[in-house]
Design a protein around this motif. Structure first.
Motif, PDB file in Angstrom:
ATOM      1  N   GLU A  64      28.540  46.167  44.104  1.00 52.39           N
ATOM      2  CA  GLU A  64      29.516  46.720  43.151  1.00 52.39           C
ATOM      3  C   GLU A  64      30.738  45.823  42.981  1.00 52.39           C
ATOM      4  OE1 GLU A  64      27.981  50.259  45.673  1.00 52.39           O
ATOM      5  OE2 GLU A  64      28.403  48.115  45.919  1.00 52.39           O
ATOM      6  N   LEU A  65      30.876  44.828  43.841  1.00 54.89           N
ATOM      7  CA  LEU A  65      32.078  43.995  43.844  1.00 54.89           C
ATOM      8  C   LEU A  65      31.818  42.576  43.360  1.00 54.89           C
ATOM      9  CD1 LEU A  65      33.579  45.149  47.275  1.00 54.89           C
ATOM     10  CD2 LEU A  65      34.166  45.961  44.977  1.00 54.89           C
ATOM     11  N   VAL A  66      30.750  42.371  42.616  1.00 50.76           N
ATOM     12  CA  VAL A  66      30.386  41.024  42.160  1.00 50.76           C
ATOM     13  C   VAL A  66      30.731  40.867  40.676  1.00 50.76           C
ATOM     14  CG1 VAL A  66      28.529  39.352  41.862  1.00 50.76           C
ATOM     15  CG2 VAL A  66      28.551  40.856  43.873  1.00 50.76           C
ATOM     16  N   LEU A  67      31.585  39.888  40.375  1.00 53.17           N
ATOM     17  CA  LEU A  67      31.950  39.560  39.005  1.00 53.17           C
ATOM     18  C   LEU A  67      30.935  38.573  38.415  1.00 53.17           C
ATOM     19  CD1 LEU A  67      35.771  38.854  39.541  1.00 53.17           C
ATOM     20  CD2 LEU A  67      34.725  40.998  38.787  1.00 53.17           C
ATOM     21  N   HIS A 114      35.963  34.452  46.791  1.00 56.12           N
ATOM     22  CA  HIS A 114      36.354  35.813  46.463  1.00 56.12           C
ATOM     23  C   HIS A 114      37.835  35.925  46.160  1.00 56.12           C
ATOM     24  CE1 HIS A 114      36.639  35.337  50.876  1.00 56.12           C
ATOM     25  NE2 HIS A 114      37.722  36.083  50.784  1.00 56.12           N
ATOM     26  N   LEU A 115      38.170  36.983  45.456  1.00 55.12           N
ATOM     27  CA  LEU A 115      39.550  37.403  45.229  1.00 55.12           C
ATOM     28  C   LEU A 115      39.847  38.564  46.155  1.00 55.12           C
ATOM     29  CD1 LEU A 115      39.488  37.618  41.314  1.00 55.12           C
ATOM     30  CD2 LEU A 115      40.114  35.615  42.694  1.00 55.12           C
ATOM     31  N   TYR A 128      33.719  39.180  44.325  1.00 56.79           N
ATOM     32  CA  TYR A 128      32.939  37.969  44.520  1.00 56.79           C
ATOM     33  C   TYR A 128      32.401  37.479  43.173  1.00 56.79           C
ATOM     34  CZ  TYR A 128      33.323  39.858  49.202  1.00 56.79           C
ATOM     35  OH  TYR A 128      33.826  40.369  50.369  1.00 56.79           O
ATOM     36  N   PHE A 129      31.587  36.435  43.192  1.00 60.78           N
ATOM     37  CA  PHE A 129      31.155  35.797  41.952  1.00 60.78           C
ATOM     38  C   PHE A 129      29.638  35.629  41.930  1.00 60.78           C
ATOM     39  CE2 PHE A 129      35.489  34.593  42.805  1.00 60.78           C
ATOM     40  CZ  PHE A 129      36.109  34.829  41.582  1.00 60.78           C
ATOM     41  N   GLN A 130      29.034  36.116  40.850  1.00 64.18           N
ATOM     42  CA  GLN A 130      27.589  36.060  40.685  1.00 64.18           C
ATOM     43  C   GLN A 130      27.080  34.634  40.859  1.00 64.18           C
ATOM     44  OE1 GLN A 130      25.603  38.824  40.006  1.00 64.18           O
ATOM     45  NE2 GLN A 130      23.911  37.434  40.439  1.00 64.18           N
ATOM     46  N   GLY A 131      26.032  34.483  41.673  1.00 62.45           N
ATOM     47  CA  GLY A 131      25.423  33.181  41.882  1.00 62.45           C
ATOM     48  C   GLY A 131      26.154  32.284  42.843  1.00 62.45           C
ATOM     49  N   GLY A 132      27.228  32.775  43.452  1.00 63.44           N
ATOM     50  CA  GLY A 132      28.013  31.941  44.349  1.00 63.44           C
ATOM     51  C   GLY A 132      27.319  31.671  45.671  1.00 63.44           C
TER      52      GLY A 132
END
Length: 285
Positions: A261-264, A225-226, A243-247
């Protein structure tokens, strides 16, 4: 022993660093005023009542009580209270705060923030080591108000772990300020930040927090995450993580801080770099 194992921060070291940073930041906010005695009484009694109820409901024995007492002492002596509270408690405090907030969704701050980082105008590249590992990530977007108007000069205080899951200031061998900066958006509220994609990481596990995790059969992992504070004069500061999709661990975060809502969803561009966009919405203070 691998190079990762050699540079892995100890729980005591990370905990002590987090304690020092918290104390320094707290000293600057003490002017906010003391909590009223009535409120202290109300909350303290509620916490103690909840503890008493658990003891009765779970038939806690004297040996178990003594073990808890020793563990509480160990957490304090190891400087791990910021680590433990930020991982296991902060997400509920944030949930309560969010009830009255508008704009971009927030989440926990976590224990690894370091204030007073370098200010950079957008577009900006975060400070990195010459041999920084990981995919290049270009993170861009806008900062706007509730009506969609740009917030000129908004500040994005951004920090994150490196490609092996370690934070500058909390792990040996990483230069101060690495992968940390305050990026200033342009007059249209736009920002572009070039960095490297962070890795998932374990919270330190060899201290008392880790012993609790092991005893309970939990895992110690947080998804990649950032971290961000997004702020501007006259607006409420957003504290959030992206956060990052599929992580890995996205759906099983030890800190329970992820939100849809916080997933890139970064995409690899023709330049070989990962690109992701996200707009922040600030509400009036």
């Amino acid at each position: 022993m691998t190079s990762t194992e050699q540079k892995s921060p100890s729980a005591a070291g990370s905990g002590a660093s987090a304690t020092e940073v918290f104390r320094a930041s707290r000293a600057s906010t003490d002017a906010e005023g003391a909590v009223a005695a009535e409120r202290v009484d109300e909350v303290a009694r509620a916490v103690l009542t909840a503890v008493h109820d658990v003891i009765r409901e779970k038939d806690v024995s004297y040996p178990e009580f003594q073990a808890v007492k020793q563990w509480l002492m160990d957490v304090g002596e190891g400087g791990e209270w910021p680590l433990f509270l930020d991982v296991f408690v902060e997400h509920v405090v944030e949930e309560v705060a969010a009830r009255t907030q508008q704009g971009t969704v927030g989440t926990i701050q976590g224990p690894y923030y370091v204030p007073d980082q370098q200010r950079l105008p957008s577009p900006a590249a975060l400070p990195t080591r010459p041999d920084e590992k990981g995919d290049t990530l270009v993170f861009s977007g806008r900062v706007v108000d509730l009506d969609g108007n740009p917030v000129a000069g908004a500040e994005l205080d951004i920090w994150h772990a490196d490609g092996q899951g370690y934070y500058s200031g909390f792990a040996p061998g990483i230069p101060a300020g690495n992968l940390r900066a305050v990026v200033v958006a342009d007059d249209a509220g736009r920002f572009e930040i070039t960095t490297v994609a962070p890795a998932p990481y374990q919270i330190p596990t060899e201290g008392p927090t880790g012993k609790l995790i092991a005893a309970a059969g939990w895992h110690p992992w947080r998804p990649a995450h950032l971290h961000l504070f997004v702020q501007a004069p006259g607006y409420r500061r957003i504290t959030t993580q992206l956060y990052f999709q599929g992580g890995d661990w996205l759906d099983d975060d030890v800190a329970e801080a992820t939100k849809p809502e916080l997933v890139l969803d970064p995409q690899r561009g023709d330049d070989g770099r990962l690109h992701s966009e996200y707009d922040f919405v600030l509400e009036p203070a």
